[in-house]
Enzyme design. Structure first.
Site, PDB file in Angstrom:
ATOM      1  N   HIS A 232      41.964  12.581  56.375  1.00 36.47           N
ATOM      2  CA  HIS A 232      41.978  12.911  57.804  1.00 36.47           C
ATOM      3  C   HIS A 232      40.692  13.594  58.263  1.00 36.47           C
ATOM      4  CE1 HIS A 232      43.166  15.130  61.466  1.00 36.47           C
ATOM      5  NE2 HIS A 232      43.954  14.105  61.673  1.00 36.47           N
ATOM      6  N   GLU A 272      51.236  18.213  55.199  1.00 38.68           N
ATOM      7  CA  GLU A 272      50.454  17.712  56.316  1.00 38.68           C
ATOM      8  C   GLU A 272      49.140  18.469  56.533  1.00 38.68           C
ATOM      9  OE1 GLU A 272      52.554  16.632  59.901  1.00 38.68           O
ATOM     10  OE2 GLU A 272      54.474  16.847  58.879  1.00 38.68           O
ATOM     11  N   HIS A 274      45.523  18.986  57.753  1.00 35.74           N
ATOM     12  CA  HIS A 274      44.703  18.349  58.791  1.00 35.74           C
ATOM     13  C   HIS A 274      43.261  18.875  58.720  1.00 35.74           C
ATOM     14  CE1 HIS A 274      47.585  15.810  60.875  1.00 35.74           C
ATOM     15  NE2 HIS A 274      48.490  16.767  60.717  1.00 35.74           N
ATOM     16  N   GLU A 288      50.028  21.676  58.678  1.00 32.19           N
ATOM     17  CA  GLU A 288      50.816  21.666  59.902  1.00 32.19           C
ATOM     18  C   GLU A 288      52.212  22.259  59.713  1.00 32.19           C
ATOM     19  OE1 GLU A 288      51.662  18.739  63.702  1.00 32.19           O
ATOM     20  OE2 GLU A 288      50.324  18.093  62.110  1.00 32.19           O
TER      21      GLU A 288
END
Length: 299
Positions: A232, A272, A274, A288
């Site tokens: 990401h 998650e 990021h 997240e």
């Protein structure tokens, strides 16, 4: 002001809970005050983690704060994806925001430009914007579809990923754009950062690869060991390597300038990760699910 407890510790990775699971830490940067600042995308807030005692202070801002960067004026600047505005927050907590010229543009990426202004992408409108520190906004057509992250290149231009255009774009400060198509179909580039080798490095979330592009447009792609890693964000580390988040696998990856890849597992495969940034000699990424992870840089 909120206080949270550390929850996960290994030889290389430590995680610190900084919010509840619904707040959504998304991106982070080192501020002009030496603290770590991060967005809470689902809470409509920007938070500060004190470098000395780890205390977290939360500042309400506009809806959907996403990517954040330190500005040339000693403030923090960030995109408000759902409010369609560009936010500014001083280290003392004074908040203001500015509207892009194009409504409903979905601002996402933001970076301090080479010209003393802040540059940002309007992903939904296929445009790139520029805002001065006193709030004057200019916009230019992006060189392709769905501009996402952007950074200042070593050539004094702005470089951005064109997520739906399957390309990397270059934009001069007077608005002239060029797109460089990627070799792999469906690569879906997202994060981009200037590397220590004079090139730009980017993530291919759709192809499970890390890409490198020279300032004259030559592209090299490096497949990751896990094709489903969904890389990401990416940043240059203090060790001369590039570090990136693997959103699909709950890991932080590292790639050297010659393409050697290693990775560090986080506490959960579904945490998650990021945004990622260098801070205090280590790498920090936003999870997240409510934490910040610190990854030690080892020789």
């Amino acid at each position: 002001m909120n206080e949270f407890n550390e929850r996960y510790d290994t030889d290389s990775v430590r995680e610190f809970t900084v919010s509840d699971a619904d707040a959504g830490p998304y991106a982070l940067t080192e501020g002009p005050d030496g603290a770590l600042w991060f967005t809470l995308v689902h809470r409509g807030a920007v938070a500060r983690r004190d470098p000395d005692d780890g205390r977290v202070t939360v500042h309400p801002v506009g809806d959907g704060p996403t990517v954040i960067t330190a500005g040339p004026d000693g403030a923090l600047w960030f995109t408000e994806y759902r409010a369609h505005r560009i936010g500014r927050l001083t280290p003392e907590g004074a908040y203001s925001s500015f509207a892009p010229r194009t409504p409903e543009g979905g601002p996402f990426g933001i970076t301090a430009g080479p010209d003393g202004a802040l540059w940002f992408t309007l992903s939904s409108a296929d445009r790139v914007g520029r805002v001065t520190v006193d709030g004057k906004v200019t916009e230019y057509p992006a060189p392709g579809a769905f501009p996402s992250a952007l950074t200042t290149g070593p050539d004094g231009a702005l470089w951005c990923t064109l997520n739906q255009g399957n390309a990397v774009g270059r934009l001069t400060t007077d608005g002239h754009g060029t797109a460089y198509p990627l070799p792999t179909e469906g690569a879906g580039p997202v994060g981009i950062a200037a590397g220590p080798d004079g090139a730009l490095w980017f993530t291919e979330i759709g192809a499970g690869r890390i890409g490198r592009i020279t300032v004259d447009g030559a592209v090299t792609e490096y497949p990751l060991p896990d094709p489903a890693a969904r890389p990401h964000a990416v940043t240059a580390g203090p060790d001369g390597a590039l570090w990136f988040t693997e959103w699909g696998g709950g890991r932080v990856g590292r790639i050297t300038a010659d393409g050697h890849v290693s990775s560090y597992p986080l506490s959960r495969t579904d945490c998650e990760p990021h945004g990622i940034t260098a801070h205090d000699g280590a790498l920090w990424c936003a999870l997240e699910t409510g934490s910040l992870a610190r990854i030690e840089v080892r020789p």
